[in-house]
Each structure stands twice: as structure tokens, then as C-alpha cells.
Design an enzyme around this catalytic site. Sequence first.
Site, PDB file in Angstrom:
ATOM      1  N   CYS A  32       0.872  -1.170   0.000  1.00 20.39           N
ATOM      2  CA  CYS A  32       0.000   0.000   0.000  1.00 20.39           C
ATOM      3  C   CYS A  32       0.911   1.223   0.000  1.00 20.39           C
ATOM      4  CB  CYS A  32      -0.959  -0.019   1.188  1.00 20.39           C
ATOM      5  SG  CYS A  32      -0.146  -0.166   2.797  1.00 20.39           S
ATOM      6  N   HIS A  60      26.010   0.152  15.174  1.00 20.60           N
ATOM      7  CA  HIS A  60      26.084   0.141  13.708  1.00 20.60           C
ATOM      8  C   HIS A  60      27.389   0.818  13.309  1.00 20.60           C
ATOM      9  CE1 HIS A  60      25.044   0.775   9.481  1.00 20.60           C
ATOM     10  NE2 HIS A  60      24.023  -0.050   9.654  1.00 20.60           N
TER      11      HIS A  60
END
Length: 613
Positions: A26, A529
Site C-alpha cells: 500500500c 552500527h
Amino acid sequence: MDEKNVAKEILENVGGANNVSHLEHCSTRLRFTLVDDSKVDAEAIKKISGVLGITQTAQTQVIIGGAVVEVYREVEKLLSGIQVDTEKGSKKRPKWQDVILDFVISIFQPLIPAIAGGGILKSLLMLLNLIGVLDKTTSTYQILTFVGDAPLYFLPLLVAITTANKLKVNSLVAVSAVGGLLIPGLTALITEGTTLAGLPIQNINYAYQVFPAILCVISYSFLEKFFTKISPKVIRSFFVPMMSLLIVVPLTLLVLGPIGFTFGQGFASVIMTVFARFGWIAVALLAAFLPFMVVTGMHKAMIPYVITSLGETGKELIYNAASLAHNIAEAGACFAVTIRSKDKGLKATAVSAGISALFGITEPALYGVTILHKRVLYGVMFGSLIGGATLGLLSVEAYVAVGPGIASLSMFISETLPNNLMYAVIGLVVSFVASFAAVLVLWKEPATAGAQENETNEIDFNAPVEGQMIPLSDVKDDVFASKMLGDGVAIIPTKGELYAPANGTIKMIYNTKHALGMQTDEGIEILFHIGIDTVNLGGKYFESFVSEGQKVTQGDVLIKFDLLKIKEAGFDPTTIIVITEPKNVKFNLVSEEQVTKEEKIFVIEGKEENAIA
């Protein structure tokens, strides 16, 4: 965002390509129908850079945001040619309501772009006529009106395609079967009154109809499987479609069509009766509960009603009005947070999410702001309730199936109700002001939440990397800088080693070794990270010294990385440290500028539970 890598990681964590039986998208979400839902690693998906969140109801929905189309295309490429392994699926039978909801969403959700595009075109033409730019008596106006009306007029054919795709049968034959109901010559015969094999055919205009087409294609799917099984391969290419058409079209004209038509009329009639009896109350309550429905994806269950109502009556009275109130309330709440919050990262997230909500896309606001702060949620519900009540009392009608917002206000233009658009704007303003004011009053900075209770329960974190510490908002990655994944800091490393900042357990190590997740002994979840976009190195220049499930002590080496070669490869080595759980911790920076692994760089003093579990 690296769409290819995001798609790859998502696919791996939903159980692999063989576990995907159906995929669609969507405006903000990838929507998976899976063979075995138990294979989904929801926590790993949440930690993928570029993913806003995940919900699991009848479908597994991965929230991406504005880049959903690009990620969808990459997932499609990975799924190309893959055979679904249904034999190895979960033996647990899915709930019947989940099966039905998945089927309904898979059929109706893909229709929205075409219907919305045509509907907005028609409403813009009406606007041009109202302001005197294009007279409705001209041939140009009439031709463009026919163009805008085409998606709804040929709705049976569009439904035939989506139903056939869901049932995995020949979509061209399915369209041919349903198309037989729309042939002008046959339509004229039916209108005049005719029979088939001596049996009368009910006078039904199948244009704009949904349910007759669905029943037709479902029947065709059984016929296709049956004739494929019994026919010799040498004649199968023409025999199967010929026999299927020969049976399913007459069956639809005589039986299935009238059943579907009657059901469709009854369905629309029930909704109209609900509105006639409860009116503005129904709109107000629906608007107030839409935050929960959108988060769980249950708002998609309203699509069949919206499309059926538009096809049957040309208008829709409840859902779009409620959705307008909710969308604008989300925007008002976000702008209030932008003013009241002292957190630069949250301010940035709120202002961008607020703008998105103004244009009808609420997922960034919901997942980035609303569900993380109870007081914001209460303000949104209040604004939605008041705005929904206003729109309901004014009986605002919608004429297009699209997410209501500033850019799509033309969906409320009516030739018969000249004040309808003005009433929609009034409801929009009321929703925004009510939500904005409520959050201004209710807002309480998360950093102070629960501080008294946890003052003596401080958790210290040493620097996991040695180097220059910078604010998370300065990181050259929008996902981390906006604190969408959580609060934290960043360090520009001077040494290629990642250390444990506290005692805890390793929960996750990426295959490329550029990222690692751990949980402290106190239950705090941290994501490390190393570098920006270093996933593209494929693990090169990284060496892991720990494994998943391993206990670690503050100061232990977790990962070593070749800082020089990472820079030479053209990558930014800035290392990000994010507190992913719990949300809304009281986060105090202790040290700045140059840090070593022995230095305490931040303290967590208090935390506030999520607004929605």
C-alpha cells in the site's frame, strides 16, 4: 536507503522466499501473506535500517514509509521464479476470520491507486467547472470525465484481475469471463429481457459491481483446476479456458451474478442504515479508534465497504470523514510536539511526520511519535473524536477512495452539495486545532517521565568505540539522525575496535558483521552500527569476536574493523550507538568530544513504557 539490502533482509526474516505465498503493497507497507507465520523474526525486522515497524494480523505488514515502492520492486525481483513450499508450512490451521480478511485485503487493496486516480481527476474537473475554467458542457470536460469514471465503471474487470492473482489462476481468462457480463450487446439483451436455455436472466447492470465478479472468478478457479486435471496436455491450452468460460459465464448470469448483486446492495444498505441511525456518533468513534486500527492494519478491512459504497451510491459517508479527522489530528499533534519538545531528534521526526500526515500518510506520525508517547496518543484521539463529530454532524460526503489530506481535498467536491467541500475544510481545521491544543496541554517531556522513581537506579555506559563523540542528529543517515530507531550517540572512531559498554548478552550479529545488538543485564537493548552504508562491504574488513547468546563483560572486544580500508573504500566509519528498547529512556550525556573505552559516555536514569504494546 539501500533498497536491495533492505529487501533482502526483510525477505530473510519473514522466512525466506519459499515462505511467501502472496505479496502486495500500500502507500507505506509491504503486505505479506505467508505459508508459515511462525517463521517471522519480528524483532530482527524492526532493527533493519529503513524499516519503521511491523504488525502481524491477517497479513504480515512491514512498514517502510515513502520508499515502499522501491523496496517492493526489489522484493519482487528476489521472489521471481521462486516456488512456494506449502508442504513445509505450519500445521496450525489459520483462523477462518484471518483467512477471510487476508483474502479481502488482497483483492481490494491493489484497486486503490486506479480508483483514487480516476476519482481525483473527476473531482478536479468539477473544481475547474466551479471556478469557471472548464465548462462541463464542453466535449473536453465530458471526455475527461469518462476517463476518470473508467476505473469504477470497469471495476468488475479490475476485481477479476486481483482475485485471479490471489487465487493464482489465469488472470486473462478471469477477465474474459467477467468481461462477458459487460459486453454492450449482452447488456442490451438483458435490459430488454432475455433467457438462457429457457431460464430468465435477471436485469442487472454489472458495471460498477464488485461481488458478482468475485464470485465469478472464485467459481472459475475451481473449474480451471478441474479441467486442467482431466484434460490431455495436448489440448489443455484451449480446452481448459473454453470449458471454463462455457460454464462460468452462464452460471454467473443465472445464479452468481444476482447473488453478488443482492449482497452488494444489502452491504451498502446496512452501512447507510448505520449512518442514518447513529450519524455523527459513528464517524466520531471510528475516527477516535483509527490510531489503533492503522497500527494493526485493521483499517484495511474498511476498503470493501468504501469501494462498494462508491460503486453502489457514488458516495461514502463514514470512513473517509473519520480518516480525514484522524489524519489531520496526527498532524496537529506532531506540530504541537515540535513546539513543546526539547529533544532535537524528536522535533525533526515530528515535523516531517506532521507534514506527511497533512497529506494523508499517517504511519510516520504513528510509529515515530504517537504510539511512543501516551499523552500524544490521547491528544490524537481527542482531536480525532472532535473532528470526526464535526464532520459527521455536517454530513460530509466523500466521492473518492484515497487517503484524505490537504492534497486530496478535491475528493469532497460535489455538484449537488455546494457546501460539502467547505464543511470538509471546517472539519479539517477543527481536527487540527483540537489535537494541537490537547497535545500542547498534555505534553510532558519523556526525559522526566519516571525520573523520581528511578533516581537511584542509574545505568552507566562506557564508550564502545574510541574517538570523537557527536550528537546522533549529526549522523549522515536520516533514520538514525531522526532517532526513529531510538535515542543514542555517535562516535567517529580513531581505533577499529568495538567494545561492550556494559555487562550483558549478545542478541544479534548481522551476517555482514557491521552491526551488532546486545542486551544489558538490566534489560536495556542496544544496537551498534559501524559506519554508514557499510553493509555494502559484505563483511569485508570486519571480524567478530563474539557469537549470539554469548555473555560479555564491560570492555570486552566485540568486533574489530579495519578503519583505514573502510575509509579507502569510500565509506563513512561513524559508529552509531542506539538504545532500541525501552523507548523514551531518560538519556543523559556525560562525556563529549574525544572518548576512550574506559570513559563513561552516557547514563540512563528512567524510562517510560510504550503507549501501545
